[in-house]
Design a protein around this motif. Structure first.
Motif, short mmCIF file in Angstrom:
data_model
loop_
_atom_site.label_atom_id
_atom_site.label_comp_id
_atom_site.label_asym_id
_atom_site.label_seq_id
_atom_site.Cartn_x
_atom_site.Cartn_y
_atom_site.Cartn_z
N TYR A 164 0.46 -1.46 0.33
CA TYR A 164 -0.03 0.06 -0.04
C TYR A 164 0.81 1.07 -0.15
O TYR A 164 1.48 1.20 -0.12
CB TYR A 164 -0.95 0.65 1.27
CG TYR A 164 0.03 0.19 2.55
CD1 TYR A 164 0.09 2.15 3.02
CD2 TYR A 164 0.55 -0.70 3.53
CE1 TYR A 164 0.66 1.39 4.58
CE2 TYR A 164 1.00 -0.55 4.06
CZ TYR A 164 1.32 0.83 5.06
OH TYR A 164 2.00 0.80 6.12
N THR A 165 0.55 2.24 -0.02
CA THR A 165 1.08 3.80 0.00
C THR A 165 -0.12 4.64 -0.14
O THR A 165 -1.61 4.56 -0.33
CB THR A 165 1.25 4.59 -1.61
OG1 THR A 165 0.23 4.27 -2.38
CG2 THR A 165 2.33 3.55 -2.22
N ALA A 210 3.09 3.62 13.53
CA ALA A 210 4.12 2.64 12.63
C ALA A 210 3.34 2.99 11.25
O ALA A 210 4.36 2.51 10.43
CB ALA A 210 4.35 0.99 12.96
N PHE A 211 1.85 2.39 10.91
CA PHE A 211 1.95 1.89 9.50
C PHE A 211 1.42 3.56 9.04
O PHE A 211 2.13 3.49 7.47
CB PHE A 211 0.19 2.45 9.82
CG PHE A 211 -0.56 1.88 9.06
CD1 PHE A 211 -1.04 1.32 7.86
CD2 PHE A 211 -1.09 -0.15 9.17
CE1 PHE A 211 -1.55 0.78 6.93
CE2 PHE A 211 -1.20 -0.77 8.80
CZ PHE A 211 -1.49 -0.92 7.35
N ASN A 212 2.18 4.60 9.71
CA ASN A 212 2.25 5.91 9.05
C ASN A 212 3.59 6.39 8.69
O ASN A 212 3.72 7.29 9.25
CB ASN A 212 0.94 6.86 8.45
CG ASN A 212 0.96 8.03 8.01
OD1 ASN A 212 1.46 8.23 6.79
ND2 ASN A 212 0.76 9.51 8.46
N LEU A 249 4.66 -5.34 10.01
CA LEU A 249 4.56 -4.74 8.67
C LEU A 249 5.71 -4.06 9.04
O LEU A 249 6.05 -3.61 9.53
CB LEU A 249 3.59 -3.39 9.59
CG LEU A 249 3.45 -1.97 8.84
CD1 LEU A 249 2.66 -2.39 7.75
CD2 LEU A 249 3.37 -0.92 10.12
N ASN A 250 6.03 -3.38 7.50
CA ASN A 250 7.24 -3.47 7.27
C ASN A 250 6.87 -1.45 6.83
O ASN A 250 5.76 -1.33 5.71
CB ASN A 250 8.11 -3.82 6.40
CG ASN A 250 8.61 -5.16 6.97
OD1 ASN A 250 9.01 -5.15 7.94
ND2 ASN A 250 8.88 -5.79 6.18
N TYR A 270 4.81 3.94 2.10
CA TYR A 270 4.52 3.12 1.15
C TYR A 270 5.28 1.91 2.87
O TYR A 270 5.72 2.15 3.51
CB TYR A 270 6.02 2.64 0.58
CG TYR A 270 6.17 1.37 -0.09
CD1 TYR A 270 5.50 1.04 -1.27
CD2 TYR A 270 7.56 1.15 0.02
CE1 TYR A 270 5.82 -0.53 -1.00
CE2 TYR A 270 7.80 -0.51 -0.36
CZ TYR A 270 6.58 -1.08 -1.29
OH TYR A 270 6.86 -2.25 -1.51
N GLY A 271 4.23 0.48 2.24
CA GLY A 271 4.17 -0.10 3.03
C GLY A 271 4.07 -2.16 2.71
O GLY A 271 3.13 -1.70 2.09
#
Length: 729
Positions: A164-165, A210-212, A249-250, A270-271
């Motif tokens: 995702y972005t 972490a997500f954003n 999650l990375n 970007y993840g």
């Protein structure tokens, strides 16, 4: 599709390294993979494996943990430390849970226990190589993103992970099709939505960091674990609508140069989201099994001690009492030996359910192992509360247990220790509860008792007695006694039963009923059995000079018979002392015939070949079966004294005694009545066909010199026997 066909392409030629010190295992794996285009290398020890990993490239290592030089865990640590790009599948014969946990923590793809099935192995190797291929594809995707948007979208949507972005506000600007399969959401539903719509509420705080992600260097988020919601329309076969997905999650910040600004501006995130639900579930199962008894699903010893430790901390803080119980099942070994371990396991499961129903929600019942259970009762207001629970336990076990058509009756001996009166530490409470339980055992079982100092003194005496028994063997403190067997129709001695006694240096003569339990606990039964065989063979020539017709019977432990050494020991002892085998008879309990019948038959048939006869002792009190009497080479039946003791009237029928006499007569077996103590019993037995007897009415067990004098006196008596009345000593 045949195994490994998916990899038989010029584009992908996996290289495998098989590390196993067993040449048969290496050969079988080579045979399995011979039809594929895979390249296979082997290492026969850990050093060889480390050398090949240092110099060569491999896609997958099939690794045995138990190697003669360098252990499998050490090899995995080397792979991690040197950042070697290779996957590992552990194939090991070790069954300890720590071995599996250690392998998974070190990044093993899977853990297969030997012996493994062909399908299990091939599936695991296929999946490992497939996952590796997919990871390589992902890396290829990352490179192609810089060159082609079209190639980027094609490869990203084929990824096994969610990619995702986000824009600067955390709204989705792109997400691949994988989200539909894993979470059930269509990508069009999520474009423009905030990432928080997917994150489980309890994990939102962590997701905000972490997500954003805004960092793009080595500080960017790596392998952060979160839980995401699933749509009601989820199609993933292993998932349910309301079952969250655990992810790794990375994420990394994206920056672009804008205008004349000297520094690139942040434009979004970007993840990559990887589904690790199955991995976490497997880790959870392994963790649960590490702290629970698999058979009963109760906490095991480790978890019990953790909970007891926490309960002690709370009791000290709140100044309240707690009780620790130690429960040992009575007669469980009899059920396990006679009906088999499968029925014994079923009995333990039923016992666990009954005991658990007697407890409060905050109490803990645990299985220590075997037929032992422990209980912690926190927040007690008085000792009486523990007494009430113990009484419930005893009552709950009174009802019979149904084991697939077999009815079993057991009870329990329960020891109780209360904090702080009976100890202030975990070890003290457990030890003192165990001591109180042994006190109940010594007083007849099927009850409960609180710890007191007398219980500790009793256990100390038991310990001293157990240590002294080893010394008794070495210091020649043991002695054989002999109880004559009389044919009441002629009043002549026809045999004797050999019985062991302990001449204790301070306590005097100790009967076997007191010291044999210690022998069982300390694995001294084989040594005692061999001593008895030597002693009676040494004694027999002494009385044979007076009477060489008497038959001597020896009661041997089932444990000694199970070890299969009785044949060689008897043959050697009889040869050393020139004893004729027809003068000896080995007594066994009928339960031996049921617990392991084929092994018992083999041992008893060897005794028959040696010329030694076999008697079934205490006949009628176990799980009697005519089928066993037909199958086993039995010569004599000894009627248990509990049935003889019941005979109080000559004119009253005693069906069990009459049935045993009929069985012996019908099968042509010799018959001996044990424990005869009254003339009424003698007349009743003689009237119904049983004439050979032993018991205190005739003779008590006696040492060798007294026994020889008795034989001599009997040999010199020529008076006719008085019908119906034995001659007394």
């Amino acid at each position: 599709m045949p195994f490994m066909d998916a990899f038989n392409t010029q584009a992908y030629h996996p290289r495998l390294l098989v590390v196993d010190d067993d040449p048969r295992s290496r050969a079988s794996l080579r045979e399995l993979l011979k039809d594929s285009v895979m390249e296979l290398a082997t290492a026969q020890n850990g050093k060889d494996a480390l050398a090949q990993l240092s110099t060569g490239r491999f896609d997958l290592v099939l690794l045995d943990l138990c190697l003669p030089d360098v252990g499998g865990h050490t090899i995995m640590d080397f792979i991690s430390r040197e950042a070697i790009d290779v996957d590992v599948v552990v194939i090991s014969g070790r069954v300890e849970i720590d071995a599996a946990i250690g392998a998974l923590k070190r990044g093993a793809f899977d853990y297969i226990r030997k012996p493994y099935g062909l399908e299990e192995l091939t599936t695991t190797v296929r999946n490992a190589l497939e996952q590796r291929r997919l990871r390589q594809a992902n890396r290829h995707i990352a490179l192609e993103l810089e060159h082609s948007e079209r190639m980027y979208r094609y490869l990203v949507d084929a990824s096994p992970d969610i990619i995702y972005t986000l824009d600067r506000e955390g709204r989705f600007t792109f997400i691949n099709d994988r989200v539909s399969r894993l979470l059930g959401f269509q990508r069009d539903q999520l474009i423009g939505q905030h990432y928080g719509e997917l994150v489980l509420e309890d994990d939102l705080e962590l997701a905000n960091h972490a997500f954003n992600e805004r960092r793009s260097d080595g500080r960017a988020s790596r392998n952060v674990e979160l839980r995401l919601k699933r749509s009601a329309d989820v199609r993933h076969p292993a998932s349910r609508a309301n079952d969250p997905m655990t992810i790794s999650l990375n994420a990394s910040g994206m920056y672009l140069q804008s205008g004349s600004s000297e520094r690139p501006g942040f434009v979004g995130t970007y993840g990559v989201v990887r589904d690790i639900t199955d991995k976490k579930r497997a880790e959870s199962v392994i963790s649960y099994q590490a702290y629970h008894d698999i058979l009963t699903d109760l906490p095991n010893r480790s978890l019990f001690q953790d909970r007891l430790g926490m309960a002690l901390i709370q009791a000290k803080r709140n100044k309240t009492e707690l009780a620790v119980m130690f429960i040992d099942l009575d007669r469980f070994k009899l059920v396990n030996d006679t009906l088999g371990h499968h029925k014994g396991d079923a009995l333990l499961q039923q016992v666990a359910r009954r005991l658990k129903r007697c407890l409060r929600q905050g109490d803990t019942l645990a299985r220590q192992g075997g037929d032992e259970f422990t209980v912690v009762l926190p927040d007690l207001h008085r000792h009486e509360d523990a007494r009430v629970v113990a009484a419930k336990f005893i009552d709950s076990l009174e009802q019979p247990f149904d084991l697939d058509g077999h009815t079993a009756h057991i009870s329990a001996s329960i020891g109780i220790a209360v904090y702080p009166d009976h100890g202030e530490t975990l070890d003290e409470l457990l030890r003192n509860a165990d001591t109180a339980m042994y006190q109940v055992k010594g007083e007849g079982k099927n009850g409960f008792a609180f710890f007191d100092q007398s219980s500790r003194e009793m256990l100390d005496r038991r310990t001293v007695l157990g240590h002294g028994l080893r010394q008794a063997l070495a210091l020649n403190e043991l002695e054989m006694y002999y109880q004559p067997q009389v044919d009441t129709s002629t009043n002549r001695l026809v045999g004797a039963e050999a019985l062991i006694r302990w001449n204790h240096p301070t306590r005097g003569l100790i009967l076997p009923g007191e010291f044999l339990p210690y022998a069982e606990e300390n694995d001294l039964i084989p040594a005692l059995s061999e001593w008895m065989i030597d002693a009676l063979c040494r004694d027999m020539p002494r009385w044979s000079r007076v009477d060489d017709t008497l038959k001597l019977s020896l009661n041997l432990s089932p444990r000694y018979l199970d070890r299969g050494k009785i044949y060689d020991k008897l043959r050697s002892a009889m040869s050393d002392h020139d004893i004729s085998p027809d003068r000896l008879e080995v007594e066994i309990t009928e339960n031996i015939c049921i617990s392991n019948p084929q092994h018992a038959i083999e041992q008893l048939e060897r005794l028959g070949q040696l010329g030694v006869s076999v008697a079934i002792d205490d006949f009628g009190i176990g799980y009697s079966s005519l089928a066993y009497l037909h199958r086993f080479p039995v010569d004599t039946i000894k009627v248990d004294q509990s049935f003889i003791k019941a005979i109080e009237d000559e004119d009253t029928p005693y069906p069990v005694v009459l049935a045993i006499i009929s069985i012996a007569r019908g099968l042509g077996l010799h018959l001996i009545a044990e424990g005869v103590e009254s003339e009424v019993q003698v007349r009743y037995l003689r009237a119904h066909g049983c004439t050979v007897m032993q018991g205190f009415l005739f003779h008590r067990p006696m040492p060798i010199d007294e026994f020889i004098a008795t034989i001599d006196r009997k040999a010199q008596q020529h008076a006719e026997p008085v019908p119906g009345k034995p001659m007394m000593n």
